[in-house]
Scaffold this active site. Structure first.
Site, PDB file in Angstrom:
ATOM      1  N   LYS A  49       0.854  -1.194   0.000  1.00 49.65           N
ATOM      2  CA  LYS A  49       0.000   0.000   0.000  1.00 49.65           C
ATOM      3  C   LYS A  49       0.889   1.243   0.000  1.00 49.65           C
ATOM      4  CE  LYS A  49      -4.410   0.522   2.403  1.00 49.65           C
ATOM      5  NZ  LYS A  49      -5.014   0.481   3.739  1.00 49.65           N
TER       6      LYS A  49
HETATM    7  C1  E4P Z   1      -8.423   1.400   3.704  1.00 51.36           C
HETATM    8  O1  E4P Z   1      -7.627   0.610   3.250  1.00 51.36           O
HETATM    9  C2  E4P Z   1      -8.274   2.070   4.991  1.00 51.36           C
HETATM   10  O2  E4P Z   1      -7.538   1.228   5.845  1.00 51.36           O
HETATM   11  C3  E4P Z   1      -9.576   2.330   5.684  1.00 51.36           C
HETATM   12  O3  E4P Z   1     -10.678   1.935   4.901  1.00 51.36           O
HETATM   13  C4  E4P Z   1      -9.693   3.695   6.259  1.00 51.36           C
HETATM   14  O4  E4P Z   1     -10.929   3.791   6.899  1.00 51.36           O
HETATM   15  P1  E4P Z   1     -11.259   4.947   7.952  1.00 51.36           P
HETATM   16  O5  E4P Z   1     -11.488   6.224   7.200  1.00 51.36           O
HETATM   17  O6  E4P Z   1     -12.517   4.486   8.637  1.00 51.36           O
HETATM   18  O7  E4P Z   1     -10.088   5.034   8.877  1.00 51.36           O
END
Ligand code: E4P
Length: 217
Positions: A83
């Site tokens: 990522k």
């Molecule tokens: C995606 O890969 C992120 O880890 C996640 O969906 C972020 O979500 P949040 O905005 O609830 O922290």
């Protein structure tokens, strides 16, 4: 639509996995912090449990650093998706790492133009954050629709991974639009099973059943 679980909590992943609800997992630095675990150790455990892509996030802010961290994270298991954030350096890292045949998830996407760039840079997944846009009074789901249209217009193979999902309704909307994947916390996936009329109907059936005095087993 594939379901990814947005957590680094092994027990929660295992419960959903045993039900066939887990096509992959996403983590991020905040989720690793919440788990209290070592990133490599917990990510390895997740990869051993789940066959699908497991996203592990880099934390460097320059392309060279992201590439080095990405290669290191990819050593954990074959199903690691690296990522990287949707910055200019993140796009450079995406191009390099995807060119090496690795899965790359470009995260923190908040615009259709960003998603277009990620696809051009060879991203395997693009992660548009619905809930965080909604928090700013911007319709997050509209972004999913825009990206779907753009990717379909040009046949981009980058998968739309709807992220920052906060409700069961987000899951439904993402599926209706045709997101390839949605990543959600375990409680949101579980909430998809709930309906007030199911609870009410079951309650009525059980009350009537009790009046029959019968037993099935
Ligand atoms: C995606 O890969 C992120 O880890 C996640 O969906 C972020 O979500 P949040 O905005 O609830 O922290």
């Amino acid at each position: 639509m594939k379901f990814f679980v947005d957590t680094a909590e092994i027990d929660a992943i295992r419960e959903l996995h045993d039900l066939g609800m887990v096509d992959g997992v996403t983590t991020n630095p905040s989720l690793i912090m919440k788990s209290g675990r070592d990133i490599k150790e917990v990510t390895k455990e997740i990869c051993d449990l789940v066959d699908g892509p497991v996203s592990a996030e880099t934390v460097a802010t320059d392309a060279a650093g992201m590439i080095a961290e990405g290669r290191e994270l990819a050593k954990i298991a074959d199903n690691i998706a690296i990522k990287v954030p949707l910055t200019w350096d993140g796009l450079k890292a995406c191009k390099e790492l995807s060119g090496e045949g690795r899965m790359v998830n470009v995260t923190l996407c908040f615009s259709a133009n960003q998603a277009l760039l990620a696809a051009k840079a060879g991203a395997t997944f693009i992660s548009p954050f619905i809930g965080r846009l909604d928090d700013q009074n911007i319709d997050g789901m509209e972004l999913i629709q825009d990206i779907r249209t753009i990717y379909d217009n040009y046949g981009f193979e980058t998968q739309i991974l709807a992220a920052s999902i906060r409700s069961a309704n987000h899951m439904k909307e993402a599926a209706l639009i045709g997101a390839d994947v949605a990543t959600a916390p375990p409680n949101v996936i579980k909430a998809m099973a709930s309906h007030v009329l199911t609870d009410k109907g079951l309650d009525a059936f059980l009350k009537d059943w009790a009046k029959t005095g019968q037993k099935i087993v």
